[in-house]
Design an enzyme around this catalytic site. Structure first.
Site, short mmCIF file in Angstrom:
data_model
loop_
_atom_site.label_atom_id
_atom_site.label_comp_id
_atom_site.label_asym_id
_atom_site.label_seq_id
_atom_site.Cartn_x
_atom_site.Cartn_y
_atom_site.Cartn_z
CE LYS A 202 -3.25 2.92 0.57
NZ LYS A 202 -4.28 3.20 -0.41
CB CYS A 256 -3.36 9.00 0.04
SG CYS A 256 -5.06 8.88 0.61
NE ARG A 320 -9.17 14.85 4.28
CZ ARG A 320 -9.11 13.54 4.39
NH1 ARG A 320 -9.09 12.96 5.57
NH2 ARG A 320 -9.08 12.77 3.33
N1 SAJ Z 1 -1.10 15.36 -8.28
C1 SAJ Z 1 -0.17 16.05 -9.05
N2 SAJ Z 1 0.15 15.56 -10.26
C2 SAJ Z 1 -0.41 14.42 -10.77
C3 SAJ Z 1 -1.33 13.72 -9.98
C4 SAJ Z 1 -1.65 14.21 -8.74
O1 SAJ Z 1 0.37 17.08 -8.63
O2 SAJ Z 1 -0.08 14.07 -11.89
C5 SAJ Z 1 -1.45 15.84 -6.95
C6 SAJ Z 1 -2.94 16.14 -6.81
O3 SAJ Z 1 -3.25 17.44 -7.27
C7 SAJ Z 1 -3.13 15.97 -5.31
C8 SAJ Z 1 -2.15 14.87 -4.94
O4 SAJ Z 1 -1.22 14.81 -6.02
O5 SAJ Z 1 -2.79 17.16 -4.61
C9 SAJ Z 1 -2.74 13.50 -4.71
O6 SAJ Z 1 -3.76 13.22 -5.67
P1 SAJ Z 1 -3.91 11.80 -6.39
O7 SAJ Z 1 -5.02 11.89 -7.36
O8 SAJ Z 1 -2.61 11.39 -6.95
O9 SAJ Z 1 -4.17 10.77 -5.24
P2 SAJ Z 1 -5.18 10.63 -3.97
O10 SAJ Z 1 -4.38 11.07 -2.77
O11 SAJ Z 1 -6.50 11.26 -4.18
O12 SAJ Z 1 -5.40 9.04 -3.96
C10 SAJ Z 1 -4.30 8.16 -3.89
C11 SAJ Z 1 -4.45 7.06 -4.96
N3 SAJ Z 1 -3.22 6.29 -5.06
C12 SAJ Z 1 -2.64 6.03 -6.25
O13 SAJ Z 1 -3.07 6.43 -7.29
C13 SAJ Z 1 -1.40 5.20 -6.20
C14 SAJ Z 1 -5.63 6.14 -4.58
O14 SAJ Z 1 -5.71 5.04 -5.48
C15 SAJ Z 1 -5.44 5.61 -3.15
O15 SAJ Z 1 -6.53 4.78 -2.77
C16 SAJ Z 1 -5.39 6.81 -2.22
O16 SAJ Z 1 -4.25 7.60 -2.58
C17 SAJ Z 1 -5.25 6.28 -0.78
O17 SAJ Z 1 -6.27 6.22 -0.08
O18 SAJ Z 1 -4.15 5.86 -0.41
#
Ligand code: SAJ
Length: 419
Positions: A202, A256, A320
């Site tokens: 994870k 996350c 958050r």
């Molecule tokens: N972000 C970027 N660039 C990107 C993608 C995201 O700057 O190309 C930023 C977003 O704006 C945000 C942060 O990263 O601030 C996180 O967003 P995210 O969409 O990457 O992820 P989360 O935190 O919403 O969800 C993640 C997911 N993990 C993965 O994709 C490996 C989700 O599948 C998990 O279930 C979740 O974490 C969790 O609960 O751990």
């Protein structure tokens, strides 16, 4: 089966609803009386497609009950938060108290699953230890496993069904029993391993994403320095069949990706070199955007700055640990006024009532988050209300406006060319 799910938060609620939908009798348990009452009275409003309807359906059907008290059950699933403190150490106390709360109710033949994102060994060192204090033995008397969710906010219900799932089991019998339980709704594969590997898996998944985003953020800084457009660079590099660089941005937020990699670093500080560096690169991004805004505007003391979007990412109401709010708090100390327009967020102290109010007399509009709602605003009209027509796009979302509004000064994260 009768299931108790401990923690009615972001993960506990959809998981409880999904088990209820598949015919189990679910008890959702939370220490917050307020949260329990909101669920009981059906006065919740989750910003997650399909979730309100599903929870309501099963509270009314009786398949989903909620309480502050644990009851005897066939299975107990722990889905409580594992936050990080200021020193970047994981706070595992909610897992410990959840395990303590179920321990007196666990009987021979019951299942105990930890779902919370946790450092390696939490299932065995904390959950198993707490339950064994009451005389039962994992493997011999109760089944024990770690099974993390992988769902993305915005598509949680679909991903609960269709994402492959990792299941770390204490022994073979636990693997079989817990797999059968999750198979009541999981349509895809469930891969079994030991608890420690699943816990680490994870963390590794979210770390992979954090490191990839850090690379994108570093490329953005390099692009700014050498005078190219990082978005074009990344999009062209991604045409290679084995390259998939993520997007740069104003920082990484949420609970996350911005946190989980630190659990590995806390456990193995000497070995987690790339992880710590990547996390620090992502952490720098809000400060760098603050500097960029100062560069664009010069003296900030008489300036009004408008933010479009304040959540940690697009199309969610969740702010958050939002990097946008980090930028806002730095600016707030130095500029005259900040206005935020975010249709996703119900209330926030700096929130404007309308997009017009937010744009009125503004010196700079910053696109912080690429919400769908921001696609179709009447920008031509809105920029008539601003003091100067300046737009800083941190997500490469509004670049088309530079052709539509001829006198717009368009600034882009990851690109410092004259645009
Ligand atoms: N972000 C970027 N660039 C990107 C993608 C995201 O700057 O190309 C930023 C977003 O704006 C945000 C942060 O990263 O601030 C996180 O967003 P995210 O969409 O990457 O992820 P989360 O935190 O919403 O969800 C993640 C997911 N993990 C993965 O994709 C490996 C989700 O599948 C998990 O279930 C979740 O974490 C969790 O609960 O751990």
């Amino acid at each position: 089966m009768k299931l108790s799910i401990i923690g009615m938060g972001y993960i506990g609620v959809p998981t409880a609803a999904m088990f209820a939908e598949s015919g189990h009798h679910v008890l959702g348990v939370d220490i917050s009386e307020k949260k329990v009452n909101v669920m009981k009275n059906l006065s919740f409003s989750y910003d997650e497609p399909g979730l309100n309807e599903l929870v309501k359906k099963h509270i009314l059907s009786g398949n989903l009950r909620v309480s502050t008290k644990v009851e005897k059950s066939d299975a107990f699933i722990i889905a409580v938060p594992t936050p990080m403190d200021e020193n970047k150490n994981v706070d595992i106390s909610y897992v410990k108290s959840a395990a303590e709360s179920i321990a007196p109710f666990v009987e021979k033949g019951n299942i105990v699953v930890l779902e919370s994102t946790s450092p390696p060994l939490t299932t065995e060192n904390i959950v198993k230890t707490e339950i064994e204090k009451h005389g039962l033995r994992a493997g011999d008397d109760f089944y024990l496993a770690y099974s993390p969710e992988r769902i993305i906010p915005g598509n949680m219900l679909e991903e609960l069904l269709t994402n492959d799932r990792i299941l770390g089991a204490y022994d073979e019998n636990s693997a079989e029993k817990v797999k059968a339980l999750y198979k009541s709704f999981v349509k895809s594969n469930i891969y079994t391993t030991d608890c420690k590997t699943a816990e680490m898996c994870k963390l590794a998944e979210n770390t992979y994403r954090a490191v990839n985003i850090a690379l994108a953020n570093e490329l953005a800084q390099i692009s700014e320095s050498i005078g190219i457009n990082a978005w074009e660079l990344i999009s062209l590099a991604n045409k290679h069949p084995r390259v998939n660089i993520l997007r740069p941005g104003p920082g990484v937020g949420g609970h996350c990706i911005a946190i989980d990699p630190w659990f590995i670093a806390e456990r193995e500080p000497e070995l987690s070199r790339m992880i710590k560096l990547s996390m620090n690169i992502n952490l720098e991004m809000p400060e760098l955007q603050y500097e960029r805004i100062r560069e664009i505007l010069g003296d900030l003391s008489d300036k009004k700055i408008t933010f479009l979007g304040m959540t940690f990412k697009a199309n969610t109401d969740d702010y958050r640990s939002s990097p946008i709010l980090d930028i806002v708090s730095k600016l707030e100390k130095n500029c005259k006024e900040i206005a935020i327009f975010d249709p996703k967020v119900k209330s926030y102290r700096l929130k404007s009532n309308s997009e017009k109010d937010a744009f009125q007399d503004s010196d700079l509009v910053v696109l912080g988050v690429e919400h769908e709602e921001f696609k179709n605003l009447d920008y031509k009209e809105l920029f008539k209300y601003t003091k100067t027509k300046k737009l800083f796009d941190t997500r490469n979302f509004l670049s088309h406006l530079k052709n539509e509004i001829p006198d717009l000064e368009y600034y882009l994260l990851g690109c410092k060319n004259e645009i």
